[in-house]
Design an enzyme around this catalytic site. Structure first.
Site, PDB file in Angstrom:
ATOM      1  N   SER A 520       0.813  -1.201   0.000  1.00 54.20           N
ATOM      2  CA  SER A 520       0.000   0.000   0.000  1.00 54.20           C
ATOM      3  C   SER A 520       0.854   1.262   0.000  1.00 54.20           C
ATOM      4  O   SER A 520       1.717   1.404  -0.851  1.00 54.20           O
ATOM      5  CB  SER A 520      -0.941  -0.059   1.206  1.00 54.20           C
ATOM      6  OG  SER A 520      -2.084   0.699   0.931  1.00 54.20           O
ATOM      7  N   HIS A 648      -7.827  -5.650   0.326  1.00 54.34           N
ATOM      8  CA  HIS A 648      -6.560  -4.937   0.484  1.00 54.34           C
ATOM      9  C   HIS A 648      -5.803  -5.449   1.713  1.00 54.34           C
ATOM     10  O   HIS A 648      -6.214  -5.208   2.848  1.00 54.34           O
ATOM     11  CB  HIS A 648      -6.919  -3.458   0.663  1.00 54.34           C
ATOM     12  CG  HIS A 648      -5.751  -2.525   0.647  1.00 54.34           C
ATOM     13  ND1 HIS A 648      -4.914  -2.385  -0.435  1.00 54.34           N
ATOM     14  CD2 HIS A 648      -5.287  -1.665   1.583  1.00 54.34           C
ATOM     15  CE1 HIS A 648      -4.004  -1.470  -0.168  1.00 54.34           C
ATOM     16  NE2 HIS A 648      -4.200  -1.018   1.057  1.00 54.34           N
TER      17      HIS A 648
HETATM   18  C1  GTR Z   1      -5.443   4.436   1.738  1.00 54.65           C
HETATM   19  C2  GTR Z   1      -4.835   5.286   0.674  1.00 54.65           C
HETATM   20  C3  GTR Z   1      -4.094   4.423  -0.285  1.00 54.65           C
HETATM   21  C4  GTR Z   1      -3.250   3.383   0.381  1.00 54.65           C
HETATM   22  C5  GTR Z   1      -3.803   2.902   1.701  1.00 54.65           C
HETATM   23  C6  GTR Z   1      -2.806   2.266   2.645  1.00 54.65           C
HETATM   24  O1  GTR Z   1      -6.254   5.113   2.611  1.00 54.65           O
HETATM   25  O2  GTR Z   1      -5.869   5.962   0.038  1.00 54.65           O
HETATM   26  O3  GTR Z   1      -3.329   5.226  -1.161  1.00 54.65           O
HETATM   27  O4  GTR Z   1      -1.955   3.824   0.544  1.00 54.65           O
HETATM   28  O5  GTR Z   1      -4.380   3.888   2.441  1.00 54.65           O
HETATM   29  O6  GTR Z   1      -1.655   2.655   2.718  1.00 54.65           O
HETATM   30  O7  GTR Z   1      -3.239   1.368   3.357  1.00 54.65           O
END
Ligand code: GTR
Length: 667
Positions: A520, A648
């Site tokens: 991420s 995610h």
């Molecule tokens: C989210 C962000 C993403 C990603 C994520 C993370 O909120 O929008 O770009 O980086 O966090 O790092 O878990």
């Protein structure tokens, strides 16, 4: 009389006239407060007035956390317990320590004096009395009859605050806000005071795209948009002028953030005891697009064409010139320049445990100090290494979200002594992220893991870059990074490179076999570190999305506009010009991937992670393969992609792919 003298006399006469005129527009404000009035009035308020042609003299009688009860006791006893801070007519701040209340009351003929309750008690009306009544009577006796008493309404804590008083409100921001509203309204009614509605202004801000950035530690305001919002509220409440028309531009607050703060303040002055949803007034991000048919037509910049339009003919052109061109574009337009290896950097082994993970691995922790001093600027590396690897183990180097102690439940992993260093809420739970770090599996396959905590380098919230390592790159007198200097991702990537500097000195590690890994936002970081530093033998991006592997021009899921509004600290300020102007970007993310060529590169997505635009990540890698092709048809095999089912995250399935890939190219 000589000419020169004559001119001087005229000038003095004119200055005198001006300063008389100015005096009519002078307002003298004294806050009987604590750190919440420090947040609200000590910065920006004088400047807001100045931009309107007015002079504000601002005093703050400060005792950290001071309650109405204590102020009243001090008034009675005359105890010299305050720091008296004063922003003078010239805008400069002075501080006198150990002062009694009476001293400040007599120091100026104040136009307005404000009172407030200590934040933890601010929603508890029983805590106000009899102290507020007594203070009001006392002040009315001491001050000129024209002096107006006003109530400084303070704000509720951040949702994730760990402040001990938060339990009084069931750890609920909404409950705390409602309680503050009721208490402040009745205090104002009882004593005929006008309110300065900072509590509502901050609550308004929290309904906008800048919602994550109101606080710096869960209760104090953040140094940028938070403090500015409170000061703007004071200004409109005191002056009666619509602050949205004010011309003051604080350093390091881009227009999209300044305007939301001014709206938050203005709406609060219109409706002081009920918050306004700013996202309904247009201060929110656009809803994300996930519909392929709505992806706009776009043309990607060609990595194989030089900036001057001539083609890149072969790997020598790429390595000698084109790579540098692209690196400068990513540096100056997106992530921001970072300094080199710092002179005073040194390493300290904290301990070695030769029998960690039930005897499977060596565990050690190493502190990397970025300067000669060991006080402030350091990070702690946690290493798990397989035993007895000749020439040192190949390793995955990746930052972690929840602290080294979150990587594994092992009670021997060092916990920080100073949590404040990290800002508001930190995960203090051991092993909270252990599912993302399957250490046994990795070690059994012959690899080590090296990790460190993002907060050590730059706590992950906007605070005008006062909370991270950016100051290490400042020239004398510099206070903020310049528009092309490092934001948080760049600082993190810099720290990845410094970790690699350490690994080069550790005989248990093979520093020529280090994979930069990240998930991420830390995947964006791994890509940027790996793009810049060819010592990384492999790069793995796990669901890095916008600003990472995903093509920006597709505008699917998270966009540049969204990411900058939610995380204004991640990139350098130059990047803001591409919010909703993706086509103006001289680069796109396939070129970031291409900068890893010809080294092995793995890009991974998850079906359920639409926010990261899996399709955009895959297409990006396909485009990057055109650069790998400079090394021959087979070179593209050193790139790999998967999109697994699920959300995610980093899962054992992801690691299984990475380990197989590493078996081919890292061992
Ligand atoms: C989210 C962000 C993403 C990603 C994520 C993370 O909120 O929008 O770009 O980086 O966090 O790092 O878990």
């Amino acid at each position: 009389m000589t000419m020169k003298r004559f001119l001087t006399v005229i000038t003095l006469a004119l200055l005198g006239a001006f300063s008389l005129a100015a005096q009519r527009d002078t307002l003298r404000l004294l806050c009987i407060g604590n750190s919440f009035s420090e947040d609200a009035v000590e910065h920006h308020l004088h400047e807001l007035a100045e931009a309107d042609g007015r002079v504000y003299i601002v005093g703050n009688m400060y005792i950290g956390g001071c309650s109405l009860e204590r102020h009243w006791k001090n008034a009675q006893s005359g105890e010299a317990a305050y720091r008296y801070r004063k922003v003078g007519a010239d805008g400069r701040m002075q501080e006198l320590r150990n002062q009694p209340l009476s001293m400040a009351l007599a120091d100026e003929s104040w136009d307005v004096v404000t009172l407030q309750q200590a934040s933890g008690f601010s929603g508890l009306p029983d805590s106000y009395e009899p102290f507020l009544g007594a203070l009001v009577r006392y002040l009315r006796g001491q001050l000129r009859p024209e002096t107006e008493l006003m109530w400084h309404q303070t704000w509720a804590y951040a949702e994730n605050a760990v402040h001990a008083s938060f339990v009084r409100y069931g750890n609920s921001q909404r409950k705390m806000y409602d309680a503050i509203m009721a208490a402040s309204r009745s205090a104002c009614e009882k004593y005929g005071m006008k309110v300065i509605p900072c509590g509502t202004a901050i609550q308004n801000l929290r309904s906008s795209y800048d919602r994550q950035n109101a606080n710096r530690d869960g209760y104090h305001l953040n140094l940028t948009v938070g403090r500015f919002t409170a000061a703007a509220t004071f200004y409109e409440a005191l002056s009666g002028r619509d602050v949205r028309g004010n011309g003051y531009r604080p350093a390091h607050l881009p227009e999209f953030r300044r305007s939301v703060a001014l709206a938050a303040a203005h709406e609060a002055c219109q409706s002081p005891f009920a918050d306004t949803n700013l996202s309904k007034l247009g201060f929110d991000v656009l809803p994300p697009n996930y519909d392929e048919s709505k992806v706009p037509a776009y043309t990607l910049p060609d990595p194989l064409v030089f900036n001057d339009g001539t083609p890149v003919r072969g790997k020598a052109d790429w390595a000698e010139r084109r790579r540098a061109e692209l690196l400068s574009l990513f540096t100056e337009q997106m992530f921001g320049k970072a300094p080199g290896k710092p002179d005073g950097m040194h390493f300290k082994l904290l301990y070695t445990d030769p029998d960690a993970l039930g005897g499977l691995a060596i565990r050690k922790e190493v502190r990397v100090f970025f300067t000669k001093s060991e006080k402030r600027d350091f990070m702690t590396l946690l290493l798990y290494l397989p035993k007895n690897v000749k020439g040192g183990a190949p390793v995955f180097l990746g930052m972690n979200f929840k602290g080294n102690w979150g990587v594994n439940a092992d009670p021997a992993i060092t916990m920080p002594k100073d949590w404040k260093r990290y800002g508001c809420v930190e995960n203090r739970e051991r092993g909270a992220a252990s599912s993302r770090w399957p250490l046994e599996t990795i070690i059994k396959r012959g690899y080590g893991v090296v990790t460190f905590y993002r907060g050590d380098v730059d706590p992950d919230f906007d605070d005008g870059f006062k909370n991270g390592l950016q100051h290490l790159g400042y020239a004398k007198g510099q206070e903020y990074p310049k528009p092309d200097e490092w934001g948080t991702i760049s600082a993190w990537a810099w720290a990845m490179r410094r970790a690699l500097d350490y690994l080069e000195t550790d005989p248990d590690v093979n520093a020529r076999r280090v994979a930069a890994f990240g998930h991420s936002r830390l995947g964006k970081t791994a890509l940027w570190a790996g793009a810049q530093d060819e010592r990384f033998a492999m790069v793995i991006s796990n669901e890095s999305g916008c600003g990472g592997a995903a093509l920006s021009r597709r505008r699917v899921g998270e966009t540049i506009d969204t990411i900058c509004k939610h995380f204004p600290h991640w990139f350098c300020a130059n990047f803001f010009q591409y919010m909703n102007h993706e086509d103006a970007l001289p680069i796109d993310q396939h070129e970031l991937l291409a900068l890893v060529a010809p080294r092995p590169l793995y890009v991974a997505s998850a079906e359920g992670d639409r926010w990261s635009d899996p399709r955009g990540e895959e297409l990006s890698l396909q485009e990057a393969r055109k650069v790998y092709a400079l090394w021959g048809k087979k070179a593209a095999k050193k790139t790999a992609y998967h999109c697994r089912a699920g959300k995610h995250d980093v899962t054992p399935e992801d690691w299984a792919h990475y380990l197989d890939f590493a078996d081919k190219y890292l061992k």
